[in-house]
Design a protein around this motif. Structure first.
Motif, PDB file in Angstrom:
ATOM      1  N   HIS A  89       0.948  -1.144  -0.084  1.00 57.01           N
ATOM      2  CA  HIS A  89       0.025  -0.118  -0.031  1.00 57.01           C
ATOM      3  C   HIS A  89       0.812   1.121   0.019  1.00 57.01           C
ATOM      4  CE1 HIS A  89      -2.639   3.145   1.488  1.00 57.01           C
ATOM      5  NE2 HIS A  89      -3.556   2.209   1.087  1.00 57.01           N
ATOM      6  N   ASN A  91       0.823   4.085   1.796  1.00 56.15           N
ATOM      7  CA  ASN A  91       1.196   4.321   3.113  1.00 56.15           C
ATOM      8  C   ASN A  91       1.969   3.300   4.031  1.00 56.15           C
ATOM      9  OD1 ASN A  91      -0.164   6.530   2.255  1.00 56.15           O
ATOM     10  ND2 ASN A  91      -2.198   5.960   3.334  1.00 56.15           N
ATOM     11  N   CYS A  92       2.348   2.127   3.330  1.00 58.59           N
ATOM     12  CA  CYS A  92       2.800   1.112   4.233  1.00 58.59           C
ATOM     13  C   CYS A  92       4.306   1.507   4.941  1.00 58.59           C
ATOM     14  CB  CYS A  92       3.183  -0.118   3.429  1.00 58.59           C
ATOM     15  SG  CYS A  92       3.665  -1.590   4.144  1.00 58.59           S
ATOM     16  N   ASP A  94       5.103   4.535   5.756  1.00 62.28           N
ATOM     17  CA  ASP A  94       4.960   5.707   6.602  1.00 62.28           C
ATOM     18  C   ASP A  94       5.449   5.583   7.930  1.00 62.28           C
ATOM     19  OD1 ASP A  94       4.238   6.902   3.852  1.00 62.28           O
ATOM     20  OD2 ASP A  94       2.218   7.401   4.758  1.00 62.28           O
ATOM     21  N   LYS A  96       5.189   5.016  11.743  1.00 60.48           N
ATOM     22  CA  LYS A  96       4.286   4.580  12.796  1.00 60.48           C
ATOM     23  C   LYS A  96       4.520   4.536  14.121  1.00 60.48           C
ATOM     24  CE  LYS A  96       1.858   1.867   8.844  1.00 60.48           C
ATOM     25  NZ  LYS A  96       2.853   2.831   7.870  1.00 60.48           N
ATOM     26  N   LYS A 109      12.296   2.668   4.682  1.00 60.58           N
ATOM     27  CA  LYS A 109      11.331   3.585   3.931  1.00 60.58           C
ATOM     28  C   LYS A 109      11.285   3.507   2.702  1.00 60.58           C
ATOM     29  CE  LYS A 109      10.427   4.612   8.263  1.00 60.58           C
ATOM     30  NZ  LYS A 109       9.576   3.822   9.120  1.00 60.58           N
ATOM     31  N   LYS A 110      10.322   4.099   1.897  1.00 66.01           N
ATOM     32  CA  LYS A 110       9.902   4.033   0.452  1.00 66.01           C
ATOM     33  C   LYS A 110      11.450   4.582  -0.275  1.00 66.01           C
ATOM     34  CE  LYS A 110       5.765   6.268   0.907  1.00 66.01           C
ATOM     35  NZ  LYS A 110       4.718   6.985   0.644  1.00 66.01           N
ATOM     36  N   LYS A 123      -3.076   1.300  -3.950  1.00 65.68           N
ATOM     37  CA  LYS A 123      -4.543   1.288  -2.848  1.00 65.68           C
ATOM     38  C   LYS A 123      -5.518   0.397  -3.698  1.00 65.68           C
ATOM     39  CE  LYS A 123      -4.263   5.783  -1.150  1.00 65.68           C
ATOM     40  NZ  LYS A 123      -4.885   6.923  -0.779  1.00 65.68           N
ATOM     41  N   GLU A 137      -5.988  -1.279  -0.664  1.00 68.17           N
ATOM     42  CA  GLU A 137      -6.722  -0.687   0.696  1.00 68.17           C
ATOM     43  C   GLU A 137      -7.886  -1.056   1.017  1.00 68.17           C
ATOM     44  OE1 GLU A 137      -7.795   3.645   2.332  1.00 68.17           O
ATOM     45  OE2 GLU A 137      -6.326   3.385   0.714  1.00 68.17           O
TER      46      GLU A 137
END
Length: 146
Positions: A89, A91-92, A94, A96, A109-110, A123, A137
């Motif tokens: 996804h 936002n995976c 991001d 947390k 990270k990305k 998504k 998503e």
């Protein structure tokens, strides 16, 4: 289709595989060889080696979501150069944190991942093999988790 549990919180008596409160699976669907999640650590790699699995043949790495019990092994997986598509996804990866402020997200990270693999963020549902679809998503149905 073939599915093998590489790591979870159970171990088989007399098999001597490692366990941790996390998850990682190896899936074969015809020509596709897939890792689904990487657990907390390198244990999925150690168990795969004990199972005589050749992970250099992995074509896709799927991440279900961005918590570290599903992404923690990424740093160890990418210690070796790999030709793999990573699907997750958008936002995976991001940041947390839990309610105490502890980082519980992916160790990579990305930006880092996009240098190590072909990164596909979606998504929308995405066909990953003949019989498998990445769902993209999934709408939240509870109020205790963002």
């Amino acid at each position: 289709m073939k599915l093998k549990v590489l790591v979870d919180n159970n171990t088989f008596i007399d098999e001597y595989y490692f366990g941790e409160p996390a998850v990682s699976y190896y899936i074969e669907d015809e020509e596709e060889k897939i890792i689904f999640d990487t657990g907390y650590s390198e244990l999925f790699l150690k168990n795969a080696k004990k199972m005589d699995m050749d992970l250099s043949k992995i074509s896709k790495l799927i991440i279900s979501h961005g918590h570290n019990d599903h992404t923690g092994g990424l740093k160890d997986f990418f210690k070796e150069e790999r030709t793999v598509e990573l699907i997750a996804h958008p936002n995976c990866f991001d940041y947390k944190e839990d309610k105490t402020g502890l980082d519980i997200g992916s160790p990579l990270k990305k930006e880092e991942l996009s240098k190590k693999c072909h990164l596909t963020l979606s998504k929308e549902p995405l066909k990953i093999s003949k019989h498998l679809t990445f769902l993209g998503e999934i709408p939240s149905s509870n109020n205790f988790e963002n």
